[in-house]
Design an enzyme around this catalytic site. Structure first.
Site, PDB file in Angstrom:
ATOM      1  N   LYS A  16       0.840  -1.204   0.000  1.00  0.00           N
ATOM      2  CA  LYS A  16       0.000   0.000   0.000  1.00  0.00           C
ATOM      3  C   LYS A  16       0.879   1.260   0.000  1.00  0.00           C
ATOM      4  O   LYS A  16       2.095   1.174   0.232  1.00  0.00           O
ATOM      5  CB  LYS A  16      -0.931  -0.068   1.213  1.00  0.00           C
ATOM      6  N   TYR A  56     -12.505  -2.820  -3.532  1.00  0.00           N
ATOM      7  CA  TYR A  56     -13.082  -2.828  -2.169  1.00  0.00           C
ATOM      8  C   TYR A  56     -14.608  -2.793  -2.178  1.00  0.00           C
ATOM      9  O   TYR A  56     -15.225  -2.328  -1.223  1.00  0.00           O
ATOM     10  CB  TYR A  56     -12.512  -1.651  -1.369  1.00  0.00           C
ATOM     11  N   ASN A 119      -1.967  -0.072   7.243  1.00  0.00           N
ATOM     12  CA  ASN A 119      -1.441  -1.411   7.549  1.00  0.00           C
ATOM     13  C   ASN A 119      -0.571  -2.026   6.443  1.00  0.00           C
ATOM     14  O   ASN A 119      -0.440  -3.242   6.335  1.00  0.00           O
ATOM     15  CB  ASN A 119      -2.570  -2.351   7.993  1.00  0.00           C
ATOM     16  N   HIS A 122      -1.734  -5.481   1.402  1.00  0.00           N
ATOM     17  CA  HIS A 122      -2.973  -6.222   1.159  1.00  0.00           C
ATOM     18  C   HIS A 122      -2.633  -7.611   0.627  1.00  0.00           C
ATOM     19  O   HIS A 122      -1.696  -7.762  -0.147  1.00  0.00           O
ATOM     20  CB  HIS A 122      -3.824  -5.501   0.106  1.00  0.00           C
TER      21      HIS A 122
HETATM   22  P1  RTP Z   1      -6.707  -6.269   2.966  1.00  0.00           P
HETATM   23  O1  RTP Z   1      -7.949  -6.514   2.137  1.00  0.00           O
HETATM   24  O2  RTP Z   1      -6.135  -4.877   2.804  1.00  0.00           O
HETATM   25  O3  RTP Z   1      -5.678  -7.346   2.899  1.00  0.00           O
HETATM   26  O4  RTP Z   1      -7.199  -6.272   4.454  1.00  0.00           O
HETATM   27  P2  RTP Z   1      -8.020  -7.376   5.202  1.00  0.00           P
HETATM   28  O5  RTP Z   1      -8.633  -8.375   4.271  1.00  0.00           O
HETATM   29  O6  RTP Z   1      -7.108  -7.866   6.253  1.00  0.00           O
HETATM   30  O7  RTP Z   1      -9.149  -6.478   5.840  1.00  0.00           O
HETATM   31  P3  RTP Z   1     -10.562  -5.954   5.277  1.00  0.00           P
HETATM   32  O8  RTP Z   1     -11.557  -6.154   6.374  1.00  0.00           O
HETATM   33  O9  RTP Z   1     -10.856  -6.479   3.923  1.00  0.00           O
HETATM   34  O10 RTP Z   1     -10.261  -4.392   5.187  1.00  0.00           O
HETATM   35  C1  RTP Z   1      -9.576  -3.871   4.105  1.00  0.00           C
HETATM   36  C2  RTP Z   1      -8.722  -2.741   4.559  1.00  0.00           C
HETATM   37  O11 RTP Z   1      -9.512  -1.678   5.063  1.00  0.00           O
HETATM   38  C3  RTP Z   1      -8.811  -0.992   6.080  1.00  0.00           C
HETATM   39  N1  RTP Z   1      -9.593  -1.013   7.307  1.00  0.00           N
HETATM   40  N2  RTP Z   1      -9.742   0.043   8.079  1.00  0.00           N
HETATM   41  N3  RTP Z   1     -11.600   0.052  11.164  1.00  0.00           N
HETATM   42  C4  RTP Z   1     -10.912   0.559  10.179  1.00  0.00           C
HETATM   43  O12 RTP Z   1     -10.581   1.722  10.150  1.00  0.00           O
HETATM   44  C5  RTP Z   1     -10.496  -0.336   9.108  1.00  0.00           C
HETATM   45  N4  RTP Z   1     -10.813  -1.615   8.993  1.00  0.00           N
HETATM   46  C6  RTP Z   1     -10.231  -2.043   7.842  1.00  0.00           C
HETATM   47  C7  RTP Z   1      -7.483  -1.676   6.258  1.00  0.00           C
HETATM   48  O13 RTP Z   1      -6.520  -1.016   5.429  1.00  0.00           O
HETATM   49  C8  RTP Z   1      -7.758  -3.070   5.709  1.00  0.00           C
HETATM   50  O14 RTP Z   1      -6.588  -3.709   5.294  1.00  0.00           O
END
Ligand code: RTP
Length: 155
Positions: A16, A56, A119, A122
């Site tokens: 990212k 997303y 974070n 991805h």
């Molecule tokens: P990624 O898709 O980036 O690998 O992340 P992930 O599956 O671990 O998590 P996901 O729930 O799909 O969320 C995508 C990205 O959104 C951001 N996020 N912000 N509470 C918050 O502010 C929050 N929750 C999620 C993070 O950048 C996350 O990686």
């Protein structure tokens, strides 16, 4: 698509904007290479809002959605496709949890960040998501098939 299982399984990984800006690309690539995975596509891209909205789409109703889109479009990201046995699941383990605070030391997020909104990386969460994300971010011609040469390159 069949043929994307076993040692040919593929996952979509994106470093990212914060990861790129913090010069973490080399460290991240090194971890995937050393683990034994094969890089089959890579590019530095400034993702369009349209691409990010598609990527997303499932999070479109979350309260953090617009923050997420602007974070992801704040600078270039490094989009990659890594290949190898069980790469989707293993990559998720290498990344750590979505929230860096829950990520163990030794994982990428557990070693390099503290905030869920920054974070660093991805990784696709399933083989099906990986197939969709690879098709979204890459053209077929950007995906390379290669084998380690049996010839001697280094004398
Ligand atoms: P990624 O898709 O980036 O690998 O992340 P992930 O599956 O671990 O998590 P996901 O729930 O799909 O969320 C995508 C990205 O959104 C951001 N996020 N912000 N509470 C918050 O502010 C929050 N929750 C999620 C993070 O950048 C996350 O990686």
């Amino acid at each position: 698509q069949s043929g994307w299982t076993g040692v040919n399984e593929r996952t979509f990984i994106a470093v990212k904007p914060d990861g790129v800006q913090r010069r973490l690309l080399g460290e991240i690539v090194r971890r995937f290479e050393k683990r034994g995975f094969k890089l089959v596509a890579v590019k530095l891209v400034k993702a369009s809002e349209e691409l990010l909205r598609e990527h997303y789409w499932q999070l479109r109703n979350k309260p953090f959605y617009s923050t997420l889109i602007s974070y992801m479009s704040s600078g270039p990201v490094v989009a990659m496709v890594w290949q190898g046995l069980d790469v989707v699941k293993t990559a998720r383990k290498m990344l750590g949890e979505t929230n860096p605070a829950d990520s163990l030391p030794g994982t990428i997020r557990g070693d390099f960040c503290v905030e869920v909104g920054k974070n660093v990386i991805h990784g696709s969460d399933s083989v099906e998501s990986a197939q969709k994300e690879i098709a979204l971010w890459f053209r077929q011609s950007e995906l390379h098939r290669w084998e380690s040469s049996t010839k001697t390159w280094i004398y």
